[in-house]
Motif scaffolding. Structure first.
Motif, mmCIF file in Angstrom:
data_model
loop_
_atom_site.group_PDB
_atom_site.id
_atom_site.type_symbol
_atom_site.label_atom_id
_atom_site.label_comp_id
_atom_site.label_asym_id
_atom_site.label_seq_id
_atom_site.Cartn_x
_atom_site.Cartn_y
_atom_site.Cartn_z
ATOM 1 N N ARG A 98 0.703 -1.186 -0.020
ATOM 2 C CA ARG A 98 -0.083 0.027 0.025
ATOM 3 C C ARG A 98 0.868 1.389 -0.015
ATOM 4 N NH1 ARG A 98 -3.936 0.295 4.291
ATOM 5 N NH2 ARG A 98 -2.249 0.105 5.596
ATOM 6 N N LYS A 99 0.429 2.257 -0.873
ATOM 7 C CA LYS A 99 1.179 3.456 -0.838
ATOM 8 C C LYS A 99 2.755 3.129 -1.094
ATOM 9 C CE LYS A 99 -2.635 5.907 0.220
ATOM 10 N NZ LYS A 99 -3.411 6.262 -0.676
ATOM 11 N N TYR A 100 2.862 2.444 -2.016
ATOM 12 C CA TYR A 100 4.258 1.933 -2.382
ATOM 13 C C TYR A 100 5.170 2.938 -3.336
ATOM 14 C CZ TYR A 100 8.074 -1.330 -3.135
ATOM 15 O OH TYR A 100 9.185 -1.925 -3.091
ATOM 16 N N ARG A 101 4.710 3.462 -4.341
ATOM 17 C CA ARG A 101 5.416 4.158 -5.297
ATOM 18 C C ARG A 101 4.523 5.495 -5.656
ATOM 19 N NH1 ARG A 101 8.166 0.058 -8.915
ATOM 20 N NH2 ARG A 101 9.724 -0.161 -7.002
ATOM 21 N N LEU A 102 5.542 6.450 -6.217
ATOM 22 C CA LEU A 102 4.711 7.633 -6.608
ATOM 23 C C LEU A 102 4.914 7.536 -8.130
ATOM 24 C CD1 LEU A 102 6.536 10.451 -4.296
ATOM 25 C CD2 LEU A 102 4.173 9.942 -4.687
ATOM 26 N N LYS A 103 3.816 8.235 -8.606
ATOM 27 C CA LYS A 103 3.639 8.386 -10.117
ATOM 28 C C LYS A 103 2.846 9.776 -10.258
ATOM 29 C CE LYS A 103 3.497 6.979 -14.496
ATOM 30 N NZ LYS A 103 4.636 6.930 -15.439
ATOM 31 N N LYS A 104 3.435 10.789 -11.049
ATOM 32 C CA LYS A 104 2.725 12.053 -11.178
ATOM 33 C C LYS A 104 2.004 12.599 -9.882
ATOM 34 C CE LYS A 104 2.103 11.404 -16.090
ATOM 35 N NZ LYS A 104 0.954 11.309 -17.075
ATOM 36 N N GLY A 105 2.785 12.432 -8.692
ATOM 37 C CA GLY A 105 2.403 13.172 -7.530
ATOM 38 C C GLY A 105 1.380 12.238 -7.001
ATOM 39 N N GLU A 106 1.028 11.258 -7.364
ATOM 40 C CA GLU A 106 0.007 10.191 -6.727
ATOM 41 C C GLU A 106 0.663 8.854 -6.400
ATOM 42 O OE1 GLU A 106 -3.765 7.362 -7.908
ATOM 43 O OE2 GLU A 106 -2.874 8.526 -9.391
ATOM 44 N N THR A 107 0.480 8.486 -4.802
ATOM 45 C CA THR A 107 0.732 7.400 -4.411
ATOM 46 C C THR A 107 0.048 6.322 -4.761
ATOM 47 O OG1 THR A 107 1.554 8.949 -2.464
ATOM 48 C CG2 THR A 107 1.819 6.509 -2.227
ATOM 49 N N LEU A 108 0.811 5.374 -5.333
ATOM 50 C CA LEU A 108 0.005 4.327 -5.823
ATOM 51 C C LEU A 108 0.300 2.734 -4.950
ATOM 52 C CD1 LEU A 108 1.157 4.590 -9.605
ATOM 53 C CD2 LEU A 108 -1.267 5.111 -8.478
ATOM 54 N N ASP A 109 -0.629 2.025 -4.935
ATOM 55 C CA ASP A 109 -0.698 0.566 -4.406
ATOM 56 C C ASP A 109 -0.093 -0.315 -5.544
ATOM 57 O OD1 ASP A 109 -2.129 1.773 -2.107
ATOM 58 O OD2 ASP A 109 -3.868 0.871 -2.439
ATOM 59 N N MET A 110 0.643 -1.079 -5.132
ATOM 60 C CA MET A 110 1.367 -2.141 -6.031
ATOM 61 C C MET A 110 1.177 -3.495 -5.485
ATOM 62 S SD MET A 110 2.765 0.253 -8.266
ATOM 63 C CE MET A 110 4.151 -0.605 -8.921
ATOM 64 N N PHE A 111 1.069 -4.364 -6.390
ATOM 65 C CA PHE A 111 1.163 -5.889 -6.060
ATOM 66 C C PHE A 111 2.522 -6.353 -6.148
ATOM 67 C CE2 PHE A 111 -3.501 -6.151 -7.150
ATOM 68 C CZ PHE A 111 -3.877 -6.480 -5.811
ATOM 69 N N VAL A 112 3.135 -7.167 -5.315
ATOM 70 C CA VAL A 112 4.297 -7.691 -5.409
ATOM 71 C C VAL A 112 3.990 -9.026 -5.625
ATOM 72 C CG1 VAL A 112 4.451 -8.299 -2.931
ATOM 73 C CG2 VAL A 112 6.659 -8.110 -4.347
ATOM 74 N N TYR A 113 5.112 -9.665 -6.962
ATOM 75 C CA TYR A 113 5.040 -10.790 -7.461
ATOM 76 C C TYR A 113 6.384 -11.443 -7.190
ATOM 77 C CZ TYR A 113 0.391 -10.702 -9.778
ATOM 78 O OH TYR A 113 -0.901 -10.429 -10.172
ATOM 79 N N SER A 114 6.494 -12.899 -7.235
ATOM 80 C CA SER A 114 7.971 -13.429 -7.110
ATOM 81 C C SER A 114 7.986 -14.673 -7.881
ATOM 82 C CB SER A 114 8.426 -13.401 -5.546
ATOM 83 O OG SER A 114 7.682 -14.492 -5.015
ATOM 84 N N ILE A 115 9.211 -14.975 -8.256
ATOM 85 C CA ILE A 115 9.531 -16.285 -8.529
ATOM 86 C C ILE A 115 10.841 -16.784 -8.102
ATOM 87 C CG2 ILE A 115 10.707 -15.564 -10.746
ATOM 88 C CD1 ILE A 115 9.276 -17.965 -12.190
ATOM 89 N N LEU A 116 10.744 -18.158 -7.642
ATOM 90 C CA LEU A 116 12.007 -18.584 -6.842
ATOM 91 C C LEU A 116 12.858 -19.494 -7.659
ATOM 92 C CD1 LEU A 116 10.248 -19.417 -3.568
ATOM 93 C CD2 LEU A 116 11.275 -17.138 -4.295
ATOM 94 N N ALA A 117 14.093 -19.490 -7.346
ATOM 95 C CA ALA A 117 15.093 -20.307 -8.339
ATOM 96 C C ALA A 117 14.649 -21.720 -7.740
ATOM 97 C CB ALA A 117 16.448 -20.022 -7.857
ATOM 98 N N SER A 118 14.738 -22.620 -8.726
ATOM 99 C CA SER A 118 14.358 -24.164 -8.369
ATOM 100 C C SER A 118 15.242 -24.841 -7.766
ATOM 101 C CB SER A 118 13.975 -24.652 -9.646
ATOM 102 O OG SER A 118 14.732 -24.462 -10.782
#
Length: 171
Positions: free
Chosen positions: A151-171
């Motif tokens: 929540r409120k993770y990154r700024l873009k044009k003065g707006e604070t944006l919520d972002m989803f985090v995704y991951s992939i792990l080494a096998s």
């Protein structure tokens, strides 16, 4: 009679100064830039500066090439110190190539190259604007798992944006 599906050749390679005209196709497009950290570049000089300082100079930035021509970009930044076992990947693709599976295939190629080329990397993260459904689908089709909402993770044009985090792990 069944139509043959046209084969496409997707490759990743280092950026070159001669890529500028092709790079303009996505860095100058507001439809692409709305999802990226930076705004669209509308002058050739600004795009060239971005190409030289942010893509060519980047430790791991690759154009997504279709039959040898750049149509997008892939970047990876490894963490440092105690976070050197992970890194963050990002990508952009020219609008005319959206929805064709190209970003998914390029992302799979990049993940494989990163895990092979960076032996310390055990995890690759990607963060995506919460309402960017297309990019979320790309990540999921490439094997990434949604881990949560930042929540409120990154700024873009003065707006604070919520972002989803995704991951992939080494096998």
């Amino acid at each position: 009679m069944e139509e043959k599906k046209k084969e496409v050749c997707i490759t990743l390679r280092p950026f070159e100064l001669t890529d500028l005209s092709d790079v303009m196709a996505w860095v100058a497009d507001d439809r692409v830039a709305q999802w990226c950290r930076l705004d669209a570049f509308h002058s050739r000089e600004d795009a060239q500066s971005f190409l030289e300082s942010s893509l060519i100079a980047h430790p791991w930035a690759r154009p997504i090439c279709l039959s040898g021509r750049p149509i997008g970009q892939m970047t990876f930044k490894q963490g440092s110190d105690i976070e050197r076992c992970r890194g963050e990947i990002g990508y952009a693709l020219a609008y005319e190539h959206w929805g064709k599976g190209i970003a998914t295939e390029a992302l799979k190629m990049a993940v494989n190259a990163i895990f092979c080329g960076f032996p310390e990397i055990q995890r690759i993260d990607a963060v995506v604007i919460d309402w960017n459904v297309g990019s979320q689908k790309v990540l999921e089709k490439a094997g990434f798992v949604k881990e949560g909402l930042l929540r409120k993770y990154r700024l873009k044009k003065g707006e604070t944006l919520d972002m989803f985090v995704y991951s992939i792990l080494a096998s």
